[in-house]
Design a protein around this motif. Structure first.
Motif, PDB file in Angstrom:
ATOM      1  N   LEU A  38       0.734  -1.089   0.057  1.00  9.05           N
ATOM      2  CA  LEU A  38       0.048   0.015   0.092  1.00  9.05           C
ATOM      3  C   LEU A  38       0.953   1.262   0.018  1.00  9.05           C
ATOM      4  CD1 LEU A  38      -2.798   0.997   0.244  1.00  9.05           C
ATOM      5  CD2 LEU A  38      -2.375   1.155   2.629  1.00  9.05           C
ATOM      6  N   VAL A  39       1.978   1.140   0.754  1.00  3.71           N
ATOM      7  CA  VAL A  39       2.596   2.427   0.766  1.00  3.71           C
ATOM      8  C   VAL A  39       3.546   2.620  -0.479  1.00  3.71           C
ATOM      9  CG1 VAL A  39       4.898   3.331   2.159  1.00  3.71           C
ATOM     10  CG2 VAL A  39       3.043   2.492   3.325  1.00  3.71           C
ATOM     11  N   PHE A  40       3.895   1.478  -0.979  1.00  5.99           N
ATOM     12  CA  PHE A  40       4.786   1.636  -2.184  1.00  5.99           C
ATOM     13  C   PHE A  40       3.798   2.130  -3.122  1.00  5.99           C
ATOM     14  CE2 PHE A  40       6.200  -0.436  -6.226  1.00  5.99           C
ATOM     15  CZ  PHE A  40       7.368   0.150  -6.332  1.00  5.99           C
ATOM     16  N   SER A  41       2.648   1.894  -3.323  1.00  6.86           N
ATOM     17  CA  SER A  41       1.589   1.937  -4.549  1.00  6.86           C
ATOM     18  C   SER A  41       1.241   3.631  -4.451  1.00  6.86           C
ATOM     19  CB  SER A  41       0.351   1.190  -4.237  1.00  6.86           C
ATOM     20  OG  SER A  41       0.657   0.044  -4.372  1.00  6.86           O
ATOM     21  N   PHE A  42       1.006   3.997  -2.984  1.00  7.16           N
ATOM     22  CA  PHE A  42       0.775   5.354  -2.731  1.00  7.16           C
ATOM     23  C   PHE A  42       1.963   6.295  -3.075  1.00  7.16           C
ATOM     24  CE2 PHE A  42      -2.683   4.774   0.257  1.00  7.16           C
ATOM     25  CZ  PHE A  42      -3.584   5.090  -0.435  1.00  7.16           C
ATOM     26  N   ALA A  43       3.266   5.849  -2.876  1.00  7.49           N
ATOM     27  CA  ALA A  43       4.408   6.619  -3.260  1.00  7.49           C
ATOM     28  C   ALA A  43       4.377   6.722  -4.757  1.00  7.49           C
ATOM     29  CB  ALA A  43       5.610   5.909  -2.855  1.00  7.49           C
ATOM     30  N   LEU A  44       4.367   5.483  -5.341  1.00  3.29           N
ATOM     31  CA  LEU A  44       4.003   5.523  -7.170  1.00  3.29           C
ATOM     32  C   LEU A  44       3.101   6.411  -7.463  1.00  3.29           C
ATOM     33  CD1 LEU A  44       4.946   1.950  -8.175  1.00  3.29           C
ATOM     34  CD2 LEU A  44       6.429   3.903  -8.274  1.00  3.29           C
ATOM     35  N   PHE A  45       1.912   6.435  -7.068  1.00  2.00           N
ATOM     36  CA  PHE A  45       1.024   7.356  -7.577  1.00  2.00           C
ATOM     37  C   PHE A  45       1.154   8.868  -7.219  1.00  2.00           C
ATOM     38  CE2 PHE A  45      -2.030   3.644  -7.198  1.00  2.00           C
ATOM     39  CZ  PHE A  45      -2.073   3.356  -8.818  1.00  2.00           C
ATOM     40  N   TYR A  46       1.665   9.097  -6.056  1.00  2.00           N
ATOM     41  CA  TYR A  46       2.245  10.615  -5.681  1.00  2.00           C
ATOM     42  C   TYR A  46       3.206  11.057  -6.549  1.00  2.00           C
ATOM     43  CZ  TYR A  46       3.788  14.518  -3.196  1.00  2.00           C
ATOM     44  OH  TYR A  46       4.255  15.743  -2.771  1.00  2.00           O
ATOM     45  N   GLN A  47       4.209  10.182  -6.869  1.00  2.00           N
ATOM     46  CA  GLN A  47       5.414  10.467  -7.862  1.00  2.00           C
ATOM     47  C   GLN A  47       4.890  10.804  -9.136  1.00  2.00           C
ATOM     48  OE1 GLN A  47       8.469   7.326  -8.248  1.00  2.00           O
ATOM     49  NE2 GLN A  47       9.900   9.005  -8.905  1.00  2.00           N
ATOM     50  N   PHE A  48       4.206  10.012  -9.744  1.00  2.00           N
ATOM     51  CA  PHE A  48       3.501   9.970 -11.035  1.00  2.00           C
ATOM     52  C   PHE A  48       2.713  11.402 -11.168  1.00  2.00           C
ATOM     53  CE2 PHE A  48       0.094   9.585 -13.935  1.00  2.00           C
ATOM     54  CZ  PHE A  48       0.753   9.118 -14.981  1.00  2.00           C
ATOM     55  N   GLY A  49       1.868  11.598 -10.260  1.00  2.00           N
ATOM     56  CA  GLY A  49       1.030  12.711  -9.943  1.00  2.00           C
ATOM     57  C   GLY A  49       2.093  14.188 -10.068  1.00  2.00           C
ATOM     58  N   THR A  50       3.214  14.254  -9.012  1.00  2.00           N
ATOM     59  CA  THR A  50       3.706  15.428  -9.134  1.00  2.00           C
ATOM     60  C   THR A  50       4.409  15.610 -10.417  1.00  2.00           C
ATOM     61  OG1 THR A  50       5.591  14.206  -8.107  1.00  2.00           O
ATOM     62  CG2 THR A  50       3.982  15.367  -6.434  1.00  2.00           C
ATOM     63  N   LYS A  51       4.887  14.552 -11.208  1.00  2.00           N
ATOM     64  CA  LYS A  51       5.597  14.611 -12.331  1.00  2.00           C
ATOM     65  C   LYS A  51       4.653  15.135 -13.397  1.00  2.00           C
ATOM     66  CE  LYS A  51       9.469  11.341 -12.075  1.00  2.00           C
ATOM     67  NZ  LYS A  51       9.890  10.149 -12.644  1.00  2.00           N
ATOM     68  N   ARG A  52       3.381  14.913 -13.465  1.00  2.00           N
ATOM     69  CA  ARG A  52       2.540  15.312 -14.498  1.00  2.00           C
ATOM     70  C   ARG A  52       2.314  16.734 -14.128  1.00  2.00           C
ATOM     71  NH1 ARG A  52       0.826  12.579 -18.813  1.00  2.00           N
ATOM     72  NH2 ARG A  52      -1.386  13.334 -18.395  1.00  2.00           N
ATOM     73  N   THR A  53       2.016  17.306 -12.996  1.00  2.00           N
ATOM     74  CA  THR A  53       1.930  18.609 -12.594  1.00  2.00           C
ATOM     75  C   THR A  53       3.290  19.683 -12.865  1.00  2.00           C
ATOM     76  OG1 THR A  53       2.214  18.371 -10.249  1.00  2.00           O
ATOM     77  CG2 THR A  53      -0.165  18.153 -11.183  1.00  2.00           C
ATOM     78  N   GLU A  54       4.222  19.158 -12.897  1.00  3.34           N
ATOM     79  CA  GLU A  54       5.436  19.807 -13.044  1.00  3.34           C
ATOM     80  C   GLU A  54       5.648  20.055 -14.520  1.00  3.34           C
ATOM     81  OE1 GLU A  54       8.582  17.920 -10.922  1.00  3.34           O
ATOM     82  OE2 GLU A  54       7.799  18.462  -8.780  1.00  3.34           O
ATOM     83  N   GLU A  55       5.022  19.241 -15.175  1.00  2.00           N
ATOM     84  CA  GLU A  55       5.388  19.408 -16.792  1.00  2.00           C
ATOM     85  C   GLU A  55       4.648  20.619 -17.262  1.00  2.00           C
ATOM     86  OE1 GLU A  55       3.905  16.105 -18.847  1.00  2.00           O
ATOM     87  OE2 GLU A  55       5.014  14.539 -18.096  1.00  2.00           O
ATOM     88  N   LYS A  56       5.600  21.424 -18.017  1.00  2.00           N
ATOM     89  CA  LYS A  56       4.976  22.687 -18.551  1.00  2.00           C
ATOM     90  C   LYS A  56       4.389  22.331 -20.059  1.00  2.00           C
ATOM     91  CE  LYS A  56       8.695  25.243 -16.318  1.00  2.00           C
ATOM     92  NZ  LYS A  56       9.880  25.890 -16.303  1.00  2.00           N
ATOM     93  N   PRO A  57       3.421  23.070 -20.139  1.00  2.00           N
ATOM     94  CA  PRO A  57       2.924  22.694 -21.686  1.00  2.00           C
ATOM     95  C   PRO A  57       3.751  23.351 -22.715  1.00  2.00           C
ATOM     96  CG  PRO A  57       1.657  24.561 -20.395  1.00  2.00           C
ATOM     97  CD  PRO A  57       2.681  24.088 -19.453  1.00  2.00           C
ATOM     98  N   ASN A  58       3.581  22.590 -23.623  1.00  2.00           N
ATOM     99  CA  ASN A  58       4.526  22.866 -24.806  1.00  2.00           C
ATOM    100  C   ASN A  58       3.697  24.041 -25.774  1.00  2.00           C
ATOM    101  OD1 ASN A  58       6.100  23.036 -27.114  1.00  2.00           O
ATOM    102  ND2 ASN A  58       5.857  20.995 -27.818  1.00  2.00           N
ATOM    103  N   THR A  59       4.088  25.156 -25.688  1.00  2.00           N
ATOM    104  CA  THR A  59       3.494  26.304 -26.370  1.00  2.00           C
ATOM    105  C   THR A  59       3.844  26.403 -27.726  1.00  2.00           C
ATOM    106  OG1 THR A  59       5.033  27.894 -25.428  1.00  2.00           O
ATOM    107  CG2 THR A  59       3.202  27.672 -24.275  1.00  2.00           C
ATOM    108  N   ALA A  60       4.948  25.501 -28.150  1.00  2.81           N
ATOM    109  CA  ALA A  60       5.235  25.647 -29.663  1.00  2.81           C
ATOM    110  C   ALA A  60       4.122  25.073 -30.709  1.00  2.81           C
ATOM    111  CB  ALA A  60       6.523  24.894 -29.939  1.00  2.81           C
ATOM    112  N   GLU A  61       3.426  24.136 -30.274  1.00  3.10           N
ATOM    113  CA  GLU A  61       2.440  23.517 -31.103  1.00  3.10           C
ATOM    114  C   GLU A  61       1.165  24.464 -30.795  1.00  3.10           C
ATOM    115  OE1 GLU A  61       1.885  19.543 -30.115  1.00  3.10           O
ATOM    116  OE2 GLU A  61       3.840  19.018 -30.547  1.00  3.10           O
ATOM    117  N   LEU A  62       0.424  24.745 -31.913  1.00  4.82           N
ATOM    118  CA  LEU A  62      -0.802  25.259 -31.817  1.00  4.82           C
ATOM    119  C   LEU A  62      -1.936  24.431 -31.743  1.00  4.82           C
ATOM    120  CD1 LEU A  62      -0.158  28.200 -34.561  1.00  4.82           C
ATOM    121  CD2 LEU A  62       0.009  28.489 -31.942  1.00  4.82           C
TER     122      LEU A  62
END
Length: 75
Positions: A38-62
Motif C-alpha cells: 500500500l505504501v509503495f503504491s501510494f508513493a508511485l501514484f504520488y510520484q506520478f502525479g507530481t511529475k505530471r503537474t510539474e510538466e510545462k505545456p508545449n506552447t510551440a504547438e498550436l
C-alpha cells in the motif's frame, strides 16, 4: 508474496514446532506485506502525479479547440 509467505510459514513451523506460532507469524508477515504494498503504491501514484503537474505545456504547438493540432499555422 504467496511463495514468500509459504516459505516463512514452513521455516517458522520447523523452527518453533508450533502450528499456532507459525500461523500467527505468517499472518503478521502477510499484514506487513500488505502495508508495504500500500505504501509503495501510494508513493508511485504520488510520484506520478507530481511529475505530471510539474510538466510545462508545449506552447510551440498550436492547438485547435477540439484538441487537435492545427497544421495551418494558427488559422
Amino acid at each position: 508474496m504467496f511463495a514468500t509467505s509459504t516459505v516463512a510459514a514452513i521455516w517458522i513451523l520447523l523452527a518453533t514446532g508450533s502450528f499456532w506460532k507459525s500461523l500467527a507469524w505468517t499472518l503478521l508477515i502477510l499484514i506487513i506485506f500488505q502495508v508495504g504494498y500500500l505504501v509503495f503504491s501510494f508513493a508511485l501514484f504520488y510520484q506520478f502525479g507530481t511529475k505530471r503537474t510539474e510538466e510545462k505545456p508545449n506552447t510551440a504547438e498550436l492547438t485547435r479547440r477540439d484538441g487537435g493540432v492545427s497544421s495551418e499555422g494558427g488559422r
